[in-house]
Design an enzyme around this catalytic site. Structure first.
Site, short mmCIF file in Angstrom:
data_model
loop_
_atom_site.label_atom_id
_atom_site.label_comp_id
_atom_site.label_asym_id
_atom_site.label_seq_id
_atom_site.Cartn_x
_atom_site.Cartn_y
_atom_site.Cartn_z
N TYR A 71 0.93 -1.15 0.00
CA TYR A 71 0.16 0.02 0.11
C TYR A 71 0.98 1.34 -0.02
O TYR A 71 0.66 2.08 -0.74
CB TYR A 71 -0.84 -0.12 1.16
N PHE A 126 -7.64 18.63 -25.40
CA PHE A 126 -8.41 17.53 -25.63
C PHE A 126 -9.84 17.28 -24.72
O PHE A 126 -9.86 18.05 -23.61
CB PHE A 126 -7.49 16.31 -25.13
N ASP A 127 -10.75 16.51 -25.12
CA ASP A 127 -12.18 16.65 -24.78
C ASP A 127 -12.19 16.50 -23.30
O ASP A 127 -12.85 17.25 -22.69
CB ASP A 127 -12.99 15.33 -25.14
N ASP A 216 0.27 18.70 -21.65
CA ASP A 216 -0.53 17.44 -21.98
C ASP A 216 0.37 16.44 -22.63
O ASP A 216 0.31 16.68 -23.83
CB ASP A 216 -1.83 17.88 -22.42
N ALA A 218 0.42 13.03 -23.64
CA ALA A 218 0.02 11.72 -24.03
C ALA A 218 0.91 11.02 -25.05
O ALA A 218 1.38 10.00 -25.00
CB ALA A 218 -1.37 11.69 -24.31
N LYS A 259 -1.15 5.79 -23.83
CA LYS A 259 -0.48 6.07 -25.21
C LYS A 259 1.04 5.62 -25.27
O LYS A 259 1.40 4.62 -25.44
CB LYS A 259 -0.88 7.62 -25.58
N HIS A 449 -22.80 10.90 -28.48
CA HIS A 449 -21.96 10.27 -29.48
C HIS A 449 -21.90 8.61 -28.81
O HIS A 449 -21.60 7.82 -29.51
CB HIS A 449 -20.67 10.70 -29.95
N1 F0G Z 1 -4.79 14.17 -23.10
C1 F0G Z 1 -4.85 13.90 -24.56
C2 F0G Z 1 -4.26 14.66 -25.57
C3 F0G Z 1 -5.63 12.63 -24.85
O1 F0G Z 1 -5.49 12.15 -26.16
C4 F0G Z 1 -6.25 11.68 -24.02
C5 F0G Z 1 -6.86 10.60 -24.11
C6 F0G Z 1 -6.33 12.22 -22.51
C7 F0G Z 1 -5.61 13.39 -22.24
C8 F0G Z 1 -7.06 11.53 -21.54
O2 F0G Z 1 -6.12 10.57 -21.05
O3 F0G Z 1 -7.74 8.53 -21.62
O4 F0G Z 1 -5.80 8.34 -20.00
O5 F0G Z 1 -7.89 9.47 -19.46
N2 F0G Z 1 -7.32 10.42 -25.36
C9 F0G Z 1 -8.11 9.18 -25.99
C10 F0G Z 1 -8.33 9.13 -27.32
C11 F0G Z 1 -9.27 8.79 -24.85
O6 F0G Z 1 -8.82 8.13 -27.83
O7 F0G Z 1 -7.76 10.07 -27.84
P1 F0G Z 1 -7.02 9.15 -20.40
#
Ligand code: F0G
Length: 458
Positions: A71, A126-127, A216, A218, A259, A449
């Site tokens: 832990y 990102f979304d 950010d 990824a 990623k 979606h």
């Molecule tokens: N930032 C970027 C640029 C991303 O592409 C993603 C995720 C995240 C943050 C969030 O990270 O999924 O580990 O919580 N992108 C995926 C996609 C879901 O399909 O482009 P996560």
């Protein structure tokens, strides 16, 4: 040698269940023409996302067995922390279960109890990054260069931040801006890279106004490789040196380890600021877990540590970038309107141009995604009016672009499968004008979606 081969052999395979056009016609009907509702076993080539879908190496599988599930104070945490710091030398490394959990905690820290009136600029959020900021009533501003908004325009670094716009925003709103962010590569803008000069320029503006720069990250390794290929002065540097330089310009990062670490799960938040780190760790304990595991098992942290060593391998990155370029170039040569140049993780098809007979609010990109599935069992994702069209006031508005994203999982598909993708487009092109638009028959209150139901028109 001209031919770039996959720099790996395959030891374990997952059989693909073959289906026919007729079967897929029925399967997508049963899924109400929503590709998220398909069973993945009914997909031949799954390009829905490159997130968490990569193939692990023998060393990663072996590392899993070394996972220590204590832990507190697990050696797996310290291996993970050392591997991150080897590339990204931030003071505090805070593990989370995935990228959005790191974003959530960072948002909590910068909102500091009152997000309203605050602004966070980014090249393109990102979304989930945007959703986290907006949920805290922070205004998430996209300031990508104008070239980044034109799918067919060639530019080596279409992910760059518009530095004039950033400077102007800081000059007028500095008091309301808690941090500046850059996304590498720019996923929402087509997986396009950001140049080192642009990262340096962003940092200089941040310093002038005393603001932290957060990355950010990824797809950081893909971005670094594009810098090596395309930016003056980096050809003879190793990817590792380039990665270290990128992060030397930042004050912190969020990471989705799903990623660019070849892991199926994981992420982290890293910062230099002690006060931010303390607030973040307190929040982490409430929402994720104790600071030496965050939301992760010890074995996940081992897997990430090994993945970080593998992702900067230049033979891998050459194959990765080239395999996506290859599909993009062949589609382009055949007249399929693709985003140019190819991004680092996906092929983006401009459905507005490929299916001009379908108006935006009959979802041309969703129609194309459905047609690709029926024709060849390929699953991509719509990024257009079906994803973004519904407005908070209940109305509907066409999105700026109607794209289908075909995201390539890492180390998963072979050259023959790439050729198959091209052939599916070849066959589809001949009767593209027969592809019908769609209408929504049911949708949830938000994020439609993922679960909405559709049906073809006429
Ligand atoms: N930032 C970027 C640029 C991303 O592409 C993603 C995720 C995240 C943050 C969030 O990270 O999924 O580990 O919580 N992108 C995926 C996609 C879901 O399909 O482009 P996560």
């Amino acid at each position: 040698m001209k031919t770039i081969i996959e720099p790996f052999r395959i030891k374990t395979v997952e059989p693909i269940r073959m289906t026919t056009v007729e079967q897929r016609r029925q399967l997508i009907k049963d899924a109400h023409y929503n590709l998220f509702s398909l069973k993945s076993e009914d997909v031949l080539i799954d390009l829905l996302t490159d997130s968490g879908t990569g193939a692990m190496s023998t060393n990663q599988w072996a590392a899993l067995m070394k996972g220590d599930e204590s832990y507190a104070g697990s050696p797996s945490y310290y291996r993970f922390e050392a591997a991150v710091k080897d590339l990204m030398p931030f003071k505090h490394i805070i593990p989370t279960h995935q990228g959005r959990a790191a974003e959530h905690i960072l948002t909590f820290v910068v909102a500091d109890g009152h997000g309203k009136g605050k602004i966070v600029p980014n090249n393109t959020h990102f979304d989930t990054t945007r959703a986290n900021f907006e949920d805290a009533e922070i205004d998430a501003r996209d300031l990508v260069i104008k070239e980044g908004l034109d799918p067919s325009l060639e530019h080596p670094f279409k992910g760059n931040m518009d530095l004039d716009k950033l400077e102007a925003l800081l000059a007028s709103e500095a008091d309301n801006i808690p941090m500046v962010e850059i996304t590498i590569t720019n996923n929402a803008g087509g997986g396009q890279p950001v140049s080192m000069a642009n990262i340096r320029g962003t940092k200089a503006i941040c310093e002038k106004y005393g603001k932290p720069l957060i990355i950010d990250s990824a797809r950081f390794a893909e971005n670094a490789y594009f810098i090596k290929l395309r930016e003056e002065g980096y050809r003879d540097k190793s990817v590792k040196e380039i990665v270290r330089e990128i992060f030397s310009h930042a004050d912190g990062m969020t990471m989705s380890a799903k990623k660019d670490t070849f892991s199926n799960m994981g992420g982290w938040l890293a910062v230099n600021n002690d006060e931010w780190a303390e607030k973040a760790r307190t929040r982490l304990i409430m929402t994720e877990g104790f600071p030496t595991y965050g939301g992760l098992s010890g074995r996940d942290m081992e897997c990430i540590a090994t993945g970080l060593e593998e992702i900067i391998d230049e033979d891998y990155l050459q194959y990765r970038i080239r395999s996506i370029q290859y599909i993009n170039e062949r589609l382009d040569a055949m007249g399929v309107p693709v985003m140019k140049p190819a991004g680092g993780h996906a092929i983006f098809v401009d459905a507005k141009r490929m299916l001009p007979h379908i108006p935006s609010l009959q979802y041309p990109a969703q129609a194309l995604a459905v047609a690709l599935y029926i024709q060849g069992g390929i699953r991509g994702v719509e990024i257009g009016s079906f994803m973004f069209g519904r407005q908070p006031d209940g109305g509907e508005k066409p999105a700026a672009m109607e794209l289908v994203r075909l995201a390539m999982p890492r180390r998963v598909y072979t050259q023959a499968q790439a050729d198959y993708i091209v052939e599916v487009f070849e066959n589809l092109k001949n009767n593209i004008s027969d592809v019908p638009g769609l209408e929504v028959t049911w949708e949830p209150a938000s994020l439609r979606h993922f679960t909405a139901r559709l049906k073809p028109l006429n």
